[in-house]
Enzyme design. Sequence first.
Site, short mmCIF file in Angstrom:
data_model
loop_
_atom_site.label_atom_id
_atom_site.label_comp_id
_atom_site.label_asym_id
_atom_site.label_seq_id
_atom_site.Cartn_x
_atom_site.Cartn_y
_atom_site.Cartn_z
N CYS A 35 0.90 -1.14 -0.25
CA CYS A 35 -0.40 0.36 0.24
C CYS A 35 0.30 1.52 0.24
O CYS A 35 0.34 2.31 0.39
CB CYS A 35 -1.04 0.04 1.07
SG CYS A 35 -0.08 0.51 2.53
N CYS A 104 -2.79 -1.40 8.85
CA CYS A 104 -1.88 0.57 8.93
C CYS A 104 -2.31 -0.08 10.72
O CYS A 104 -1.09 0.64 11.58
CB CYS A 104 -3.29 1.26 8.70
SG CYS A 104 -4.10 1.71 7.20
#
Length: 147
Positions: A35, A104
């Site tokens: 990402c 995340c």
Amino acid sequence: MALYSEKVMDHFTNPRNVGKIDDADGVGEVGNAKCGDIMKIYLKIENDIIVDVKFNTFGCASAIASSSMATELIKGKPLSQALELTNKAVAEALDGLPAYKMHCSVLAEEAIRAAIKDYYDKNGIEYDKSQFPDEASEEELHAHEED
């Protein structure tokens, strides 16, 4: 239903503890190649207590919010408690993250661990290698992924 909780949006638009500590006692940097998120955590430690923590994150709203919340959760805490912080605890403190953004919160956990490991290494402090992914065995790594 909104994609992000109010807490995620608050920590994204008003992140806490952003910046750099020039004379940091421990620095941890991690990234996710898929990402493109990159997190860097700086720790100031006195008597095994995190007295200050700052971060710089290049990434999406979830990455920034996770960094912000994670720093809030460990500030003022002993290193032993900071090492117990999990990505799930970060996500829960943010009132949840979308499933495809959970990585995340994992980055936030890993960045904190990397900064503490850096502190231990710089100061010759013995530590339990299973607490640090790059030092853990394959079995320990896979057990961590299932959390």
